[in-house]
Structures are given as C-alpha cells and as structure tokens.
Design an enzyme around this catalytic site. Structure first.
Site, PDB file in Angstrom:
ATOM      1  N   ARG A  96     -79.734 -32.829 -64.468  1.00 19.03           N
ATOM      2  CA  ARG A  96     -79.653 -33.889 -65.314  1.00 19.03           C
ATOM      3  C   ARG A  96     -80.098 -33.109 -66.672  1.00 19.03           C
ATOM      4  O   ARG A  96     -80.284 -33.745 -67.859  1.00 19.03           O
ATOM      5  CB  ARG A  96     -80.827 -34.855 -65.110  1.00 19.03           C
TER       6      ARG A  96
ATOM      7  N   LYS B 295     -72.456 -43.885 -60.162  1.00 20.68           N
ATOM      8  CA  LYS B 295     -72.611 -42.339 -59.529  1.00 20.68           C
ATOM      9  C   LYS B 295     -73.101 -42.676 -58.159  1.00 20.68           C
ATOM     10  O   LYS B 295     -72.439 -41.994 -57.332  1.00 20.68           O
ATOM     11  CB  LYS B 295     -73.722 -41.513 -60.139  1.00 20.68           C
TER      12      LYS B 295
ATOM     13  N   ARG C 140     -85.000 -52.790 -59.342  1.00 24.84           N
ATOM     14  CA  ARG C 140     -85.707 -51.583 -59.811  1.00 24.84           C
ATOM     15  C   ARG C 140     -86.632 -51.660 -60.937  1.00 24.84           C
ATOM     16  O   ARG C 140     -86.281 -52.376 -61.872  1.00 24.84           O
ATOM     17  CB  ARG C 140     -84.871 -50.389 -59.896  1.00 24.84           C
TER      18      ARG C 140
ATOM     19  N   ARG D 264     -83.574 -45.184 -70.826  1.00 30.80           N
ATOM     20  CA  ARG D 264     -82.736 -44.045 -70.115  1.00 30.80           C
ATOM     21  C   ARG D 264     -81.523 -43.705 -70.639  1.00 30.80           C
ATOM     22  O   ARG D 264     -81.151 -42.410 -70.621  1.00 30.80           O
ATOM     23  CB  ARG D 264     -82.643 -44.871 -68.714  1.00 30.80           C
TER      24      ARG D 264
ATOM     25  N   ARG E 280     -78.198 -55.414 -60.999  1.00 34.45           N
ATOM     26  CA  ARG E 280     -78.188 -54.488 -59.607  1.00 34.45           C
ATOM     27  C   ARG E 280     -79.400 -54.926 -58.947  1.00 34.45           C
ATOM     28  O   ARG E 280     -80.410 -55.343 -59.087  1.00 34.45           O
ATOM     29  CB  ARG E 280     -78.483 -53.099 -60.198  1.00 34.45           C
TER      30      ARG E 280
HETATM   31  P1  AP5 Z   1     -75.158 -47.120 -59.160  1.00 32.39           P
HETATM   32  O1  AP5 Z   1     -73.929 -46.852 -58.401  1.00 32.39           O
HETATM   33  O2  AP5 Z   1     -76.374 -47.777 -58.839  1.00 32.39           O
HETATM   34  O3  AP5 Z   1     -75.233 -46.518 -60.474  1.00 32.39           O
HETATM   35  P2  AP5 Z   1     -75.739 -44.882 -60.759  1.00 32.39           P
HETATM   36  O4  AP5 Z   1     -74.939 -44.313 -61.715  1.00 32.39           O
HETATM   37  O5  AP5 Z   1     -76.213 -44.489 -59.534  1.00 32.39           O
HETATM   38  O6  AP5 Z   1     -76.913 -45.561 -61.549  1.00 32.39           O
HETATM   39  P3  AP5 Z   1     -78.489 -45.198 -61.435  1.00 32.39           P
HETATM   40  O7  AP5 Z   1     -79.300 -46.101 -62.304  1.00 32.39           O
HETATM   41  O8  AP5 Z   1     -78.952 -44.788 -60.005  1.00 32.39           O
HETATM   42  O9  AP5 Z   1     -78.527 -43.723 -62.394  1.00 32.39           O
HETATM   43  P4  AP5 Z   1     -79.735 -43.213 -63.085  1.00 32.39           P
HETATM   44  O10 AP5 Z   1     -78.947 -42.256 -63.148  1.00 32.39           O
HETATM   45  O11 AP5 Z   1     -80.509 -43.901 -64.146  1.00 32.39           O
HETATM   46  O12 AP5 Z   1     -80.839 -43.351 -61.715  1.00 32.39           O
HETATM   47  P5  AP5 Z   1     -81.498 -42.255 -60.779  1.00 32.39           P
HETATM   48  O13 AP5 Z   1     -81.811 -43.076 -59.756  1.00 32.39           O
HETATM   49  O14 AP5 Z   1     -80.619 -41.036 -60.635  1.00 32.39           O
HETATM   50  O15 AP5 Z   1     -74.577 -48.767 -59.991  1.00 32.39           O
HETATM   51  C1  AP5 Z   1     -74.896 -49.421 -61.085  1.00 32.39           C
HETATM   52  C2  AP5 Z   1     -74.703 -50.830 -60.715  1.00 32.39           C
HETATM   53  O16 AP5 Z   1     -73.576 -51.210 -61.326  1.00 32.39           O
HETATM   54  C3  AP5 Z   1     -74.856 -51.501 -59.126  1.00 32.39           C
HETATM   55  O17 AP5 Z   1     -75.319 -52.732 -59.497  1.00 32.39           O
HETATM   56  C4  AP5 Z   1     -73.435 -51.250 -58.869  1.00 32.39           C
HETATM   57  O18 AP5 Z   1     -73.312 -52.212 -57.730  1.00 32.39           O
HETATM   58  C5  AP5 Z   1     -72.450 -51.838 -60.024  1.00 32.39           C
HETATM   59  N1  AP5 Z   1     -71.357 -51.084 -60.225  1.00 32.39           N
HETATM   60  C6  AP5 Z   1     -71.036 -49.663 -59.567  1.00 32.39           C
HETATM   61  N2  AP5 Z   1     -69.811 -49.291 -59.662  1.00 32.39           N
HETATM   62  C7  AP5 Z   1     -69.425 -50.546 -60.297  1.00 32.39           C
HETATM   63  C8  AP5 Z   1     -67.944 -50.819 -60.832  1.00 32.39           C
HETATM   64  N3  AP5 Z   1     -66.743 -49.967 -60.993  1.00 32.39           N
HETATM   65  N4  AP5 Z   1     -67.674 -52.138 -61.418  1.00 32.39           N
HETATM   66  C9  AP5 Z   1     -68.862 -52.884 -61.433  1.00 32.39           C
HETATM   67  N5  AP5 Z   1     -69.915 -52.676 -61.233  1.00 32.39           N
HETATM   68  C10 AP5 Z   1     -70.502 -51.546 -60.675  1.00 32.39           C
HETATM   69  O19 AP5 Z   1     -82.949 -41.729 -61.464  1.00 32.39           O
HETATM   70  C11 AP5 Z   1     -83.826 -42.748 -61.720  1.00 32.39           C
HETATM   71  C12 AP5 Z   1     -84.862 -41.876 -62.470  1.00 32.39           C
HETATM   72  O20 AP5 Z   1     -85.366 -40.918 -61.669  1.00 32.39           O
HETATM   73  C13 AP5 Z   1     -84.656 -41.209 -63.854  1.00 32.39           C
HETATM   74  O21 AP5 Z   1     -84.778 -42.077 -64.599  1.00 32.39           O
HETATM   75  C14 AP5 Z   1     -85.709 -40.154 -63.674  1.00 32.39           C
HETATM   76  O22 AP5 Z   1     -86.762 -40.666 -64.284  1.00 32.39           O
HETATM   77  C15 AP5 Z   1     -85.796 -39.693 -62.350  1.00 32.39           C
HETATM   78  N6  AP5 Z   1     -84.835 -38.656 -61.947  1.00 32.39           N
HETATM   79  C16 AP5 Z   1     -83.814 -38.628 -60.955  1.00 32.39           C
HETATM   80  N7  AP5 Z   1     -83.114 -37.541 -60.879  1.00 32.39           N
HETATM   81  C17 AP5 Z   1     -83.995 -36.658 -61.642  1.00 32.39           C
HETATM   82  C18 AP5 Z   1     -83.720 -35.316 -62.396  1.00 32.39           C
HETATM   83  N8  AP5 Z   1     -82.805 -34.560 -61.894  1.00 32.39           N
HETATM   84  N9  AP5 Z   1     -84.234 -34.805 -63.303  1.00 32.39           N
HETATM   85  C19 AP5 Z   1     -85.424 -35.464 -63.824  1.00 32.39           C
HETATM   86  N10 AP5 Z   1     -85.496 -36.805 -63.508  1.00 32.39           N
HETATM   87  C20 AP5 Z   1     -85.095 -37.447 -62.432  1.00 32.39           C
HETATM   88 MG    MG Z   2     -78.050 -44.167 -58.727  1.00 31.58          MG
END
Ligand code: AP5
Ligand code: MG
Ligand code: ZN
Length: 218
Positions: free
Chosen positions: A92, A17, A164, A175, A131
């Site tokens: 989410r 994402k 992370r 997660r 990552r």
């Molecule tokens: P990346 O682009 O980083 O993936 P992502 O979908 O953004 O993954 P996240 O881990 O950031 O999502 P998340 O939803 O768990 O975390 P968030 O920060 O939102 O890609 C992942 C990896 O794959 C990278 O290394 C990338 O280089 C690689 N990659 C990408 N595309 C690729 C491809 N096509 N092929 C190969 N490799 C590829 O949330 C973290 C925490 O914050 C949550 O767990 C929660 O506790 C809290 N939080 C955040 N938002 C909320 C909310 N709205 N409500 C409640 N809690 C929240």
């Molecule tokens: Mg992300």
C-alpha cells in the site's frame, strides 16, 4: 497443475479488491491474503497486534510499514504460498512494495500481475455504507448489490455481519485521501515493471471477474 501465479490487487478502498481476490483464489486454487483481514481478525481476538493496528485503522490511516511488512512476510513464508497467492491490500506504499520485491528477488521470484481495479471516488462512498463484513471468514456483502441469503448473517459461516468501524462516511473520505497520497503511486511502480493490468471496477462484479480471468487465463 501447479499454479505459481503471484498476483497483487490494487485499487481504492472499496474498489472491490477483496471481492475479486476471493474469486481469483477459488478459481486458481491459491491463498487469498488480505492484510486488512489479518488486522481485523487480530482486533477481534484482542491481540497486541490488533490493539496497535486498531488505533490507525479507526482513523482511516495506514498501519506503519514496519509492522505490516513483518506480518505479510511471515504469511507468504507459509508452505501454502509455494503455489502462488493473491495479495489484497498489500503493498500500500512504495516502501512496502520495495521490501516485497527484495524478498522475492532473494528467492528468484517475482510478481506476475498487478491488477488495478478502477472505481472513481464518487462511487466509493456510496458502496461502503452498504457493505457488511464477516470478521470470522472475511466474506463481504452489500445490502443492495450482494445481499446475504439470511439477513444479517454470513452465508458461509453463519456469523453475524458487521458494518466496519472504518466504513463511516468521514473515515471513508480520509481513507480515499490516504489512498491517493500513498497507494496510487504503486500504479506507476508496477506499470514500470511491466506487470500492471487495469480493469473497470464499476460494472457488475461477475463482469469485473471476467475481465480478470481474460488477463490471467483459464
Ligand atoms: P470490497 O471487495 O470489500 O472492496 P475492497 O477493495 O476490498 O475494499 P476495502 O475497504 O476492504 O479496502 P481497503 O483497502 O480500504 O481495506 P483493507 O481491509 O484492505 O468491496 C466493497 C463493497 O462494494 C462491498 O460491499 C462489495 O460487496 C461491493 N462491491 C464489490 N464489487 C462490486 C461491484 N462490481 N459492484 C457493486 N458493488 C460491489 O484495509 C483496512 C485498513 O487496514 C486500512 O485502512 C489500513 O489502516 C489497514 N491496512 C491494511 N493493509 C495495510 C497495509 N498494507 N499497510 C498499511 N495499513 C494497512
Ligand atoms: Mg477488502
Ligand atoms: Zn463468514
């Protein structure tokens, strides 16, 4: 051109994402808003918000809706969001989506696209361990797929990259469970609103992006 597109990125943790949202933001010149990045920046700066969010994030649980919604609504009320935005990691939960809809309806606005980046669970755990993230500018790398030019340093701002805390295998599994329980129902929610589009997130990131621009237009 005034671009007023409002886009939501859906998908499991690690689906890509953030990677895709950044490219969308660059191409269409709209802000990229990641609640995860906002929380991580607060943790890094030692704010009260950061301290509270960290207790949930480290376990792979969701930060409570009330707190998350407040942060997000503040952010989308900023002037730069008048030209549209891409939300990454919000909503989410169904209650988060409902609050966002209520806010938008008040202003006679709506979400134009909810893009679901599909990646099966098996691929996710493998991706996360590779990552590396920049907490200063939010850039994301992968040791194998998308390595930084200089080992361990962010291409964009030179900050040292980190693994992370929530990317440990056990936490990733938690997660994923939270995702299936609380976030996946949003796929049906946005499908019912007629704005859902799905793309295959397992292919090369540039090909994923091509699929997205086919949907959003040039
Ligand atoms: P990346 O682009 O980083 O993936 P992502 O979908 O953004 O993954 P996240 O881990 O950031 O999502 P998340 O939803 O768990 O975390 P968030 O920060 O939102 O890609 C992942 C990896 O794959 C990278 O290394 C990338 O280089 C690689 N990659 C990408 N595309 C690729 C491809 N096509 N092929 C190969 N490799 C590829 O949330 C973290 C925490 O914050 C949550 O767990 C929660 O506790 C809290 N939080 C955040 N938002 C909320 C909310 N709205 N409500 C409640 N809690 C929240
Ligand atoms: Mg992300
Ligand atoms: Zn950086």
């Amino acid at each position: 051109m005034v671009n007023r597109m409002k886009i939501i990125m859906l998908g499991a943790p690690g689906a890509g994402k953030g990677t895709q949202a950044k490219m969308i933001a660059d191409k269409y010149q709209i802000p990229h808003i990641s609640t995860g990045d906002i929380f991580r920046a607060n943790i890094k700066n030692g704010t009260e918000l950061g301290k509270e969010a960290k207790t949930y994030m480290d376990k792979g649980e969701l930060v409570p809706d009330e707190l998350t919604v407040r942060i997000l609504l503040d952010r989308v009320a900023q002037p730069d969001c008048e030209k549209g935005y891409v939300l990454d990691g919000f909503p989410r939960t169904i209650p988060q989506a409902e609050v966002l809809d209520q806010e938008l309806t008040k202003r006679n606005e709506k979400i134009d696209y909810a893009i679901n980046v599909e990646v099966p669970d098996e691929n996710i755990v493998r991706r996360m361990s590779g990552r590396r993230a920049c907490v200063s500018c939010g850039a994301t790398y992968h040791l194998v797929h998308i390595p930084p030019k200089k080992e361990g340093l962010c291409d964009k701002c030179g900050t040292e990259l980190i693994l992370r805390d929530d990317d440990k295998e056990e936490t990733v599994k938690n997660r994923l469970g939270v995702y299936h329980d609380q976030t996946q129902p949003l796929i049906e929610y946005y499908s019912n609103k007629g704005v859902l589009q799905s793309v295959d997130g397992t292919i090369d990131m540039m090909d994923v992006f091509k699929g997205i621009t086919d949907i959003l237009g040039e």
